[in-house]
Design a protein around this motif. Structure first.
Motif, PDB file in Angstrom:
ATOM      1  N   ARG A   1     -21.023 -27.486  34.896  1.00  0.00           N
ATOM      2  CA  ARG A   1     -19.775 -27.954  34.291  1.00  0.00           C
ATOM      3  C   ARG A   1     -19.252 -26.946  33.273  1.00  0.00           C
TER       4      ARG A   1
ATOM      5  N   ARG B   1     -26.479 -30.054  35.704  1.00  0.00           N
ATOM      6  CA  ARG B   1     -25.099 -30.534  35.754  1.00  0.00           C
ATOM      7  C   ARG B   1     -24.275 -29.963  34.610  1.00  0.00           C
ATOM      8  N   ARG B   2     -24.844 -29.953  33.409  1.00  0.00           N
ATOM      9  CA  ARG B   2     -24.117 -29.426  32.245  1.00  0.00           C
ATOM     10  C   ARG B   2     -23.831 -27.938  32.423  1.00  0.00           C
TER      11      ARG B   2
ATOM     12  N   SER C   1     -18.662 -29.727  25.461  1.00  0.00           N
ATOM     13  CA  SER C   1     -19.055 -29.057  26.696  1.00  0.00           C
ATOM     14  C   SER C   1     -19.138 -27.548  26.520  1.00  0.00           C
TER      15      SER C   1
END
Length: 225
Positions: A177, A173-174, A111
């Protein structure tokens, strides 16, 4: 002797499975009486930036703190890390908690674009490379990051625009996040000055998912009052 071995590591690219690295780790921490976590921080060319002892535990237990590990990696601008800890018992076989911790750290690293290259367990005479030797279930990472090509019927049902929209939704979304993880790791919202961008990303995600969005949730997404 240890200084000489450390100097050899600093002169070139580091391979997590290289014999000289394993010999250095066994010599420097294999016989420690307490479980200790060491982290090697590497740049994009896999050369050594720093070799640091991060945490220390007891004879049978060591608690890992991912926040401390990845915060230090961000401070050093590391592109990859090698995790190392010792087993004072002399048995290098990974435990179930070793496997779970490795799985979580790999996922967090993905991530943040920081590769967990290897997790090595050492004793006074032996070692195990968890990622190379397959001592890791990988279920958590696979369930979240499993990417596969759509079937022919699925491709026929999708238009080019819907495929682009799905890709954009995944990227949105990534991005949100990743920014959330960075805020948590660095502990200061003042380092991030793009609340309008976060609001737009949140609006786009809600629109794609067909969900209503309130002004209060937009404020939460942008971390603004």
């Amino acid at each position: 002797m240890l200084e000489s071995m450390r100097g050899d590591l600093q002169r070139g690219k580091i391979d997590p499975s290289s014999r000289r690295l394993i010999e250095y780790l066994i010599a420097s921490m294999g016989a420690l009486p307490m479980e200790t976590l060491r982290v090697l921080f590497l740049d994009a060319q896999r050369t050594l930036i720093a070799d640091e002892q991060m945490q220390r535990g007891s004879v049978e237990r060591l608690t890992l703190y991912p926040r401390a590990i990845f915060r230090r990696a961000i401070e050093l601008d590391a592109a990859g890390i090698i995790l190392v800890h010792n087993h004072p018992s002399g048995n290098p076989t990974p435990s179930e908690t070793d496997e779970l911790a490795t799985d979580i750290l790999v996922h967090i690293g993905q991530s943040l674009d920081i590769a967990v290259l290897e997790h090595i367990i050492v004793t006074a005479t032996d070692h195990r490379c968890m990622l190379r030797d397959g001592h890791r279930k990988g279920s958590r990472r696979a369930s979240r990051l499993d990417l596969r090509e759509a079937s022919k019927s699925q491709r026929n049902e999708r238009s080019p625009h819907s495929a682009e929209r799905a890709a954009a939704l995944t990227n949105a979304r990534r991005t949100l996040r990743r920014r959330l993880l960075l805020r948590q790791l660095l502990g200061s919202g003042r380092l991030f000055h793009e609340p309008a961008r976060d609001v737009l990303l949140d609006l786009f995600i809600h629109e794609c998912e067909g969900k209503a969005v309130s002004t209060s949730s937009l404020c939460i997404a942008s971390v603004c009052p």
